[in-house]
Design a protein around this motif. Structure first.
Motif, PDB file in Angstrom:
ATOM      1  N   VAL A 180       0.841  -1.201   0.000  1.00 18.08           N
ATOM      2  CA  VAL A 180       0.000   0.000   0.000  1.00 18.08           C
ATOM      3  C   VAL A 180       0.874   1.249   0.000  1.00 18.08           C
ATOM      4  CG1 VAL A 180      -1.685   1.331   1.334  1.00 18.08           C
ATOM      5  CG2 VAL A 180      -1.942  -1.149   1.100  1.00 18.08           C
ATOM      6  N   SER A 181       1.931   1.252   0.805  1.00 15.38           N
ATOM      7  CA  SER A 181       2.836   2.408   0.852  1.00 15.38           C
ATOM      8  C   SER A 181       3.482   2.662  -0.500  1.00 15.38           C
ATOM      9  CB  SER A 181       3.914   2.183   1.916  1.00 15.38           C
ATOM     10  OG  SER A 181       3.345   2.082   3.211  1.00 15.38           O
ATOM     11  N   MET A 182       3.873   1.598  -1.189  1.00 11.89           N
ATOM     12  CA  MET A 182       4.485   1.753  -2.511  1.00 11.89           C
ATOM     13  C   MET A 182       3.486   2.323  -3.516  1.00 11.89           C
ATOM     14  SD  MET A 182       6.799  -1.713  -2.816  1.00 11.89           S
ATOM     15  CE  MET A 182       7.162  -1.359  -4.535  1.00 11.89           C
ATOM     16  N   GLN A 183       2.231   1.903  -3.423  1.00 11.01           N
ATOM     17  CA  GLN A 183       1.208   2.419  -4.332  1.00 11.01           C
ATOM     18  C   GLN A 183       0.947   3.901  -4.080  1.00 11.01           C
ATOM     19  OE1 GLN A 183      -2.122  -0.168  -3.787  1.00 11.01           O
ATOM     20  NE2 GLN A 183      -1.139  -1.917  -4.787  1.00 11.01           N
ATOM     21  N   LEU A 184       0.967   4.307  -2.825  1.00  9.73           N
ATOM     22  CA  LEU A 184       0.787   5.725  -2.506  1.00  9.73           C
ATOM     23  C   LEU A 184       1.937   6.559  -3.061  1.00  9.73           C
ATOM     24  CD1 LEU A 184      -0.403   5.466   1.210  1.00  9.73           C
ATOM     25  CD2 LEU A 184      -1.801   5.909  -0.798  1.00  9.73           C
ATOM     26  N   LYS A 185       3.153   6.058  -2.907  1.00 11.74           N
ATOM     27  CA  LYS A 185       4.315   6.775  -3.424  1.00 11.74           C
ATOM     28  C   LYS A 185       4.259   6.861  -4.946  1.00 11.74           C
ATOM     29  CE  LYS A 185       9.377   6.746  -3.367  1.00 11.74           C
ATOM     30  NZ  LYS A 185      10.594   6.034  -2.896  1.00 11.74           N
ATOM     31  N   GLN A 238       2.454  15.460  -7.079  1.00 10.93           N
ATOM     32  CA  GLN A 238       1.858  16.216  -5.989  1.00 10.93           C
ATOM     33  C   GLN A 238       1.987  15.430  -4.685  1.00 10.93           C
ATOM     34  OE1 GLN A 238       0.612  19.197  -6.286  1.00 10.93           O
ATOM     35  NE2 GLN A 238       0.260  19.437  -8.488  1.00 10.93           N
ATOM     36  N   PRO A 239       2.264  16.121  -3.566  1.00 13.90           N
ATOM     37  CA  PRO A 239       2.232  15.435  -2.263  1.00 13.90           C
ATOM     38  C   PRO A 239       0.781  15.236  -1.836  1.00 13.90           C
ATOM     39  CG  PRO A 239       2.709  17.755  -1.939  1.00 13.90           C
ATOM     40  CD  PRO A 239       2.643  17.543  -3.432  1.00 13.90           C
ATOM     41  N   LEU A 240       0.408  14.015  -1.538  1.00 15.76           N
ATOM     42  CA  LEU A 240      -0.979  13.707  -1.191  1.00 15.76           C
ATOM     43  C   LEU A 240      -1.182  13.495   0.296  1.00 15.76           C
ATOM     44  CD1 LEU A 240      -1.695  11.171  -4.085  1.00 15.76           C
ATOM     45  CD2 LEU A 240      -2.196  13.633  -4.029  1.00 15.76           C
ATOM     46  N   LEU A 241      -0.129  13.077   0.996  1.00 13.27           N
ATOM     47  CA  LEU A 241      -0.210  12.805   2.431  1.00 13.27           C
ATOM     48  C   LEU A 241       0.834  13.619   3.178  1.00 13.27           C
ATOM     49  CD1 LEU A 241      -0.528   8.907   2.366  1.00 13.27           C
ATOM     50  CD2 LEU A 241      -2.371  10.568   2.532  1.00 13.27           C
ATOM     51  N   ASP A 242       0.422  14.150   4.311  1.00 16.97           N
ATOM     52  CA  ASP A 242       1.350  14.859   5.191  1.00 16.97           C
ATOM     53  C   ASP A 242       1.878  13.859   6.204  1.00 16.97           C
ATOM     54  OD1 ASP A 242       2.740  16.428   6.921  1.00 16.97           O
ATOM     55  OD2 ASP A 242       1.106  17.822   7.347  1.00 16.97           O
ATOM     56  N   THR A 257      -2.586  12.395   7.470  1.00 19.15           N
ATOM     57  CA  THR A 257      -3.285  13.647   7.209  1.00 19.15           C
ATOM     58  C   THR A 257      -3.156  13.967   5.724  1.00 19.15           C
ATOM     59  OG1 THR A 257      -2.730  14.480   9.410  1.00 19.15           O
ATOM     60  CG2 THR A 257      -3.472  16.091   7.786  1.00 19.15           C
ATOM     61  N   LEU A 258      -4.249  14.346   5.091  1.00 24.48           N
ATOM     62  CA  LEU A 258      -4.225  14.683   3.676  1.00 24.48           C
ATOM     63  C   LEU A 258      -3.729  16.105   3.473  1.00 24.48           C
ATOM     64  CD1 LEU A 258      -7.640  13.246   2.398  1.00 24.48           C
ATOM     65  CD2 LEU A 258      -5.409  12.135   2.434  1.00 24.48           C
ATOM     66  N   THR A 259      -2.945  16.290   2.438  1.00 28.51           N
ATOM     67  CA  THR A 259      -2.581  17.637   2.022  1.00 28.51           C
ATOM     68  C   THR A 259      -3.769  18.249   1.283  1.00 28.51           C
ATOM     69  OG1 THR A 259      -1.717  16.867  -0.101  1.00 28.51           O
ATOM     70  CG2 THR A 259      -0.175  16.915   1.759  1.00 28.51           C
TER      71      THR A 259
END
Length: 290
Positions: free
Chosen positions: A36-41, A49-53, A60-62
């Motif tokens: 899941v982490s790899m898919q988010l990256k 775009q940065p999607l997660l803070d 937290t969502l940006t």
């Protein structure tokens, strides 16, 4: 040149946002946390775009992430609907539905009737149980759609209704006048603590006359005017009567009727059932507002 969003990565992002963390999202998606982490990256790199803070604890969502979440839900809903309707086996098999016994009526029978006619190849298994048990089974993947009665909304759910909790007793009964007030509740009833807290805050003495694992025991005691109970005002059984206490009993809080539904490429039937339940509650709200 055409550019396409990775649907798998988008689904992981939406699930992380809805569940509040990578761990919960991975469990719901039946993936490892690292996957899941790899898919988010990958999604962040694809969109630039940065999607997660990630600077604090939790997820937290940006601002960009909040914008994508809105679009992402709509994209996935349309994708799942197309997939379900265009594949021969999408609406076959079994959907497991969990509903607390006190909100089975009035909507669920009609929903099940409609669903059967729309998707005759899908068998619906109905599990009527307590909210805490249903939520545990849903988190474990044992139930596809659940309704709950609770005072909060967890990540990934939606509130369908906010009915009021009311005092109920035997028709024409008088046990509500006695002190200490005699209560009848199941051991794990989610309304029990709220009722006791309201009485304590009002300074009214009470005692637990019926402390049971069986709903029928509670119903028998209350209908015999041996004790009182609390339940949702929109669904009173015929053997209970709302107590008109004129302030002799404290007001009780509103509760939430929430729905949680499985998501993913194989959840088309579950999402269809959830949609019919949602429509039933919305239709009732529209009628009440007229």
């Amino acid at each position: 040149m055409a550019r396409n969003i990775d649907m798998t990565a988008l689904r992981s992002f939406v699930m992380v946002a809805e569940t509040g963390g990578v761990t919960r999202a991975a469990a719901r998606l039946h993936l490892t946390q690292s996957a899941v982490s790899m898919q988010l990256k990958r999604l962040e790199e694809m969109l630039g775009q940065p999607l997660l803070d990630r600077s604090g604890r939790g997820v937290t969502l940006t601002l960009q992430g909040e914008q994508l979440l809105s679009f992402g839900k709509r994209i996935l809903e349309l994708n799942d609907e197309v997939w379900a309707r265009m594949t021969d086996t999408a609406y076959s098999g079994e959907v497991r539905l969990g509903v607390p016994h006190d909100i089975v009526y009035p909507y669920i029978p009609e929903v099940l009737h409609r669903f059967h006619h729309a998707f005759p190849r899908v068998r619906v298994t109905l599990d009527s149980s307590y909210t805490r048990k249903l939520k545990r089974r849903f988190q474990a993947g044992e139930i596809d759609v659940i309704l709950t009665t609770e005072d909060v909304l967890d990540a990934g759910g939606e509130t369908l209704d906010s009915p009021r909790l009311v005092w109920v007793g035997a028709p024409g009964g008088s046990s509500w006048r006695t002190r200490p007030l005699r209560l009848a509740f199941e051991n794990i009833c989610i309304f029990r603590a709220a009722t006791q807290n309201a009485l304590d805050s009002a300074g009214i003495d009470w005692e637990m006359a019926v402390n049971s694992d069986n709903t029928r025991s509670v119903e028998a005691a209350v209908s015999a005017d041996l004790a009182v109970h609390t339940c949702i005002d929109t669904n009173l059984p015929p053997y209970f009567e709302r107590i008109r206490h004129n302030g002799m009993l404290p007001d009780l809080p509103d509760v939430r009727v929430n729905m949680y539904a499985a998501s993913g490429p194989d959840s088309g039937a579950a999402q269809a059932l959830a949609g019919m339940i949602r429509d039933a509650y919305r239709g009732a709200s529209a009628v009440a507002a007229q």
